[in-house]
Design an enzyme around this catalytic site. Structure first.
Site, PDB file in Angstrom:
ATOM      1  N   MET A  40       4.115  44.714 -25.013  1.00 47.41           N
ATOM      2  CA  MET A  40       3.226  45.869 -24.852  1.00 47.41           C
ATOM      3  C   MET A  40       3.768  46.760 -23.729  1.00 47.41           C
ATOM      4  O   MET A  40       3.018  47.551 -23.148  1.00 47.41           O
ATOM      5  CB  MET A  40       1.807  45.409 -24.552  1.00 47.41           C
ATOM      6  CG  MET A  40       1.233  44.589 -25.708  1.00 47.41           C
ATOM      7  SD  MET A  40      -0.553  44.689 -25.860  1.00 47.41           S
ATOM      8  CE  MET A  40      -1.064  44.039 -24.298  1.00 47.41           C
ATOM      9  N   HIS A  44       8.960  43.510 -17.218  1.00 47.24           N
ATOM     10  CA  HIS A  44       9.416  42.893 -15.971  1.00 47.24           C
ATOM     11  C   HIS A  44      10.473  41.858 -16.313  1.00 47.24           C
ATOM     12  O   HIS A  44      10.853  41.714 -17.500  1.00 47.24           O
ATOM     13  CB  HIS A  44       8.235  42.287 -15.207  1.00 47.24           C
ATOM     14  CG  HIS A  44       7.381  41.382 -16.045  1.00 47.24           C
ATOM     15  ND1 HIS A  44       7.849  40.187 -16.560  1.00 47.24           N
ATOM     16  CD2 HIS A  44       6.103  41.501 -16.491  1.00 47.24           C
ATOM     17  CE1 HIS A  44       6.890  39.604 -17.253  1.00 47.24           C
ATOM     18  NE2 HIS A  44       5.830  40.383 -17.246  1.00 47.24           N
ATOM     19  N   HIS A  47      10.079  39.611 -19.334  1.00 41.34           N
ATOM     20  CA  HIS A  47      10.452  40.193 -20.632  1.00 41.34           C
ATOM     21  C   HIS A  47      11.974  40.217 -20.777  1.00 41.34           C
ATOM     22  O   HIS A  47      12.505  39.970 -21.870  1.00 41.34           O
ATOM     23  CB  HIS A  47       9.940  41.633 -20.740  1.00 41.34           C
ATOM     24  CG  HIS A  47       8.449  41.762 -20.753  1.00 41.34           C
ATOM     25  ND1 HIS A  47       7.735  42.289 -19.708  1.00 41.34           N
ATOM     26  CD2 HIS A  47       7.535  41.420 -21.700  1.00 41.34           C
ATOM     27  CE1 HIS A  47       6.450  42.287 -20.011  1.00 41.34           C
ATOM     28  NE2 HIS A  47       6.301  41.756 -21.204  1.00 41.34           N
ATOM     29  N   GLN A 164      -1.228  31.978 -27.303  1.00 40.61           N
ATOM     30  CA  GLN A 164      -0.622  32.960 -28.217  1.00 40.61           C
ATOM     31  C   GLN A 164       0.561  32.324 -28.961  1.00 40.61           C
ATOM     32  O   GLN A 164       0.700  32.470 -30.172  1.00 40.61           O
ATOM     33  CB  GLN A 164      -0.171  34.180 -27.413  1.00 40.61           C
ATOM     34  CG  GLN A 164       0.689  35.168 -28.157  1.00 40.61           C
ATOM     35  CD  GLN A 164       0.876  36.464 -27.381  1.00 40.61           C
ATOM     36  OE1 GLN A 164      -0.033  37.285 -27.322  1.00 40.61           O
ATOM     37  NE2 GLN A 164       2.033  36.678 -26.783  1.00 40.61           N
ATOM     38  N   LEU A 195       5.759  35.277 -13.650  1.00 41.16           N
ATOM     39  CA  LEU A 195       5.835  36.741 -13.730  1.00 41.16           C
ATOM     40  C   LEU A 195       4.846  37.228 -14.781  1.00 41.16           C
ATOM     41  O   LEU A 195       4.736  36.661 -15.856  1.00 41.16           O
ATOM     42  CB  LEU A 195       7.255  37.194 -14.092  1.00 41.16           C
ATOM     43  CG  LEU A 195       8.362  36.865 -13.100  1.00 41.16           C
ATOM     44  CD1 LEU A 195       9.615  37.668 -13.415  1.00 41.16           C
ATOM     45  CD2 LEU A 195       7.951  37.108 -11.655  1.00 41.16           C
ATOM     46  N   SER A 196       4.146  38.299 -14.423  1.00 39.67           N
ATOM     47  CA  SER A 196       3.150  38.881 -15.322  1.00 39.67           C
ATOM     48  C   SER A 196       2.970  40.344 -14.943  1.00 39.67           C
ATOM     49  O   SER A 196       3.072  40.696 -13.761  1.00 39.67           O
ATOM     50  CB  SER A 196       1.817  38.145 -15.141  1.00 39.67           C
ATOM     51  OG  SER A 196       0.756  38.935 -15.628  1.00 39.67           O
ATOM     52  N   SER A 197       2.676  41.164 -15.947  1.00 32.07           N
ATOM     53  CA  SER A 197       2.425  42.591 -15.664  1.00 32.07           C
ATOM     54  C   SER A 197       1.231  42.735 -14.718  1.00 32.07           C
ATOM     55  O   SER A 197       1.115  43.723 -14.003  1.00 32.07           O
ATOM     56  CB  SER A 197       2.113  43.350 -16.953  1.00 32.07           C
ATOM     57  OG  SER A 197       3.095  43.084 -17.913  1.00 32.07           O
TER      58      SER A 197
HETATM   59  O1  PAF Z   1       2.101  39.181 -25.458  1.00 32.23           O
HETATM   60  C1  PAF Z   1       1.974  40.406 -25.699  1.00 32.23           C
HETATM   61  O2  PAF Z   1       2.472  41.272 -24.961  1.00 32.23           O
HETATM   62  C2  PAF Z   1       1.173  40.847 -26.917  1.00 32.23           C
HETATM   63  O3  PAF Z   1       0.092  40.003 -27.148  1.00 32.23           O
HETATM   64  C3  PAF Z   1       2.036  40.992 -28.185  1.00 32.23           C
HETATM   65  C4  PAF Z   1       2.600  39.655 -28.620  1.00 32.23           C
HETATM   66  C5  PAF Z   1       3.160  41.980 -27.935  1.00 32.23           C
HETATM   67  C6  PAF Z   1       1.182  41.520 -29.342  1.00 32.23           C
HETATM   68  O4  PAF Z   1       0.651  42.768 -29.053  1.00 32.23           O
END
Ligand code: PAF
Length: 291
Positions: A40, A44, A47, A164, A195-197
């Site tokens: 999304m 960082h 990712h 998730q 790490l997280s936004s």
């Molecule tokens: O983990 C995320 O950033 C979101 O849940 C994803 C997998 C991109 C789906 O919108």
């Protein structure tokens, strides 16, 4: 290394499904394997670790950047979610990314929020799903769409979002989707915080307080060979005693069902923690081996 991106190049942005598909069809026709990294944005180093893994496993890497309205509840601030495509593109420059897929909401949902949804089932209503009803249906629906659009050989997720990951893996199996799900271990800062936004919202005091989360997981890890009761006591001891940390849940689940483990469970299990530190809700996870 991506065959369709020059090292150091700024990745091109595709904003339409047709544009991305023709890009990927050309890559496929030239024999490339394709990896998708769904995000999304607000990228960082966590990712970038996903992107790095993608470039190790496939020749063409596409990163999607889409703030998915379906996974936000009415009281969650979808409108205020940070969006900075230029900064994200800068972060991806030189990372071997062949294309960024950044569609607008009406490209993904041309008739308004999609009427057809993937449901996450009972596991989707536990843990994160309990405080965010419908969240995982939204996540699975957009991930299914992204997989349908890009048809990648692999799709890469970070382990930090363990629920998730579990639900996406199950969806891919249940719906016979051909893409393989690759999971990358959580990247941690020097102080242990995953790490997280959301870490950007922590001031100095709350950042210090947030260390209780990885500390609790470490305590759980150390107690694991003494069984589940010892794990729960060790983790709760750390979290309950921490200033500015309001525990939402600490739980240990089976890796095959995501259900809380029984008292006599032995072997692999996943510890999950969610806590509010100041105004920021953080989650984290660790694999344990219960003895
Ligand atoms: O983990 C995320 O950033 C979101 O849940 C994803 C997998 C991109 C789906 O919108």
């Amino acid at each position: 290394m991506s065959t369709t991106s020059t090292p150091g190049a700024i990745p091109p942005v595709e904003t339409t499904i047709a544009g991305l598909r023709s890009h990927l069809d050309a890559a496929r026709a030239s024999g490339s394997t394709i990896a998708l990294v769904p995000t999304m944005g607000s990228l960082h180093d966590g990712h970038l670790a996903l992107v790095e893994r993608a470039t190790e496993l496939a020749q063409t890497v596409v990163v999607s950047i889409f703030v998915n309205p379906l996974q936000f509840g009415p009281s969650e601030d979808f409108e205020r979610y940070p969006r900075d495509l230029d900064a994200d593109r800068d972060a991806l420059t030189g990372q071997g990314v062949a294309a960024v897929f950044a569609p607008a909401a009406d490209e993904m949902y041309p008739n308004g929020p999609s009427q057809t949804r993937v449901t996450a089932g009972a596991v989707g209503s536990m843990f994160e799903g309990r405080s965010r009803p419908g969240h995982f249906d939204g996540v699975l629906t957009v991930v299914a769409k992204l997989l349908g659009i890009a048809q990648p050989d692999l799709v890469i997720f970070g382990q930090k979002d363990a629920q998730q990951v579990f639900l996406v893996q199950r969806m891919v199996r249940d719906l016979d989707i051909r893409s393989r799900v690759e999971v990358v271990e959580t990247v941690r800062a020097d102080d242990g915080l995953a790490l997280s936004s959301r870490n950007r919202f922590l001031d100095e005091r709350h950042r210090r307080a947030a260390r209780a989360i990885p500390d609790a997981l470490e305590a759980a890890q150390s107690a694991a060979d003494r069984g589940i009761d010892a794990v729960l006591a060790a983790a709760q001891g750390v979290l309950m005693g921490a200033d500015d940390v309001e525990l939402d849940y600490f739980s240990v689940v089976r890796t095959d069902t995501f259900q809380p483990v029984d008292d006599d469970h032995r072997g692999p299990a996943r510890a999950l923690v969610a806590a509010r530190v100041g105004d920021t809700r953080l989650i984290d996870t660790e694999l344990l081996h219960l003895g």
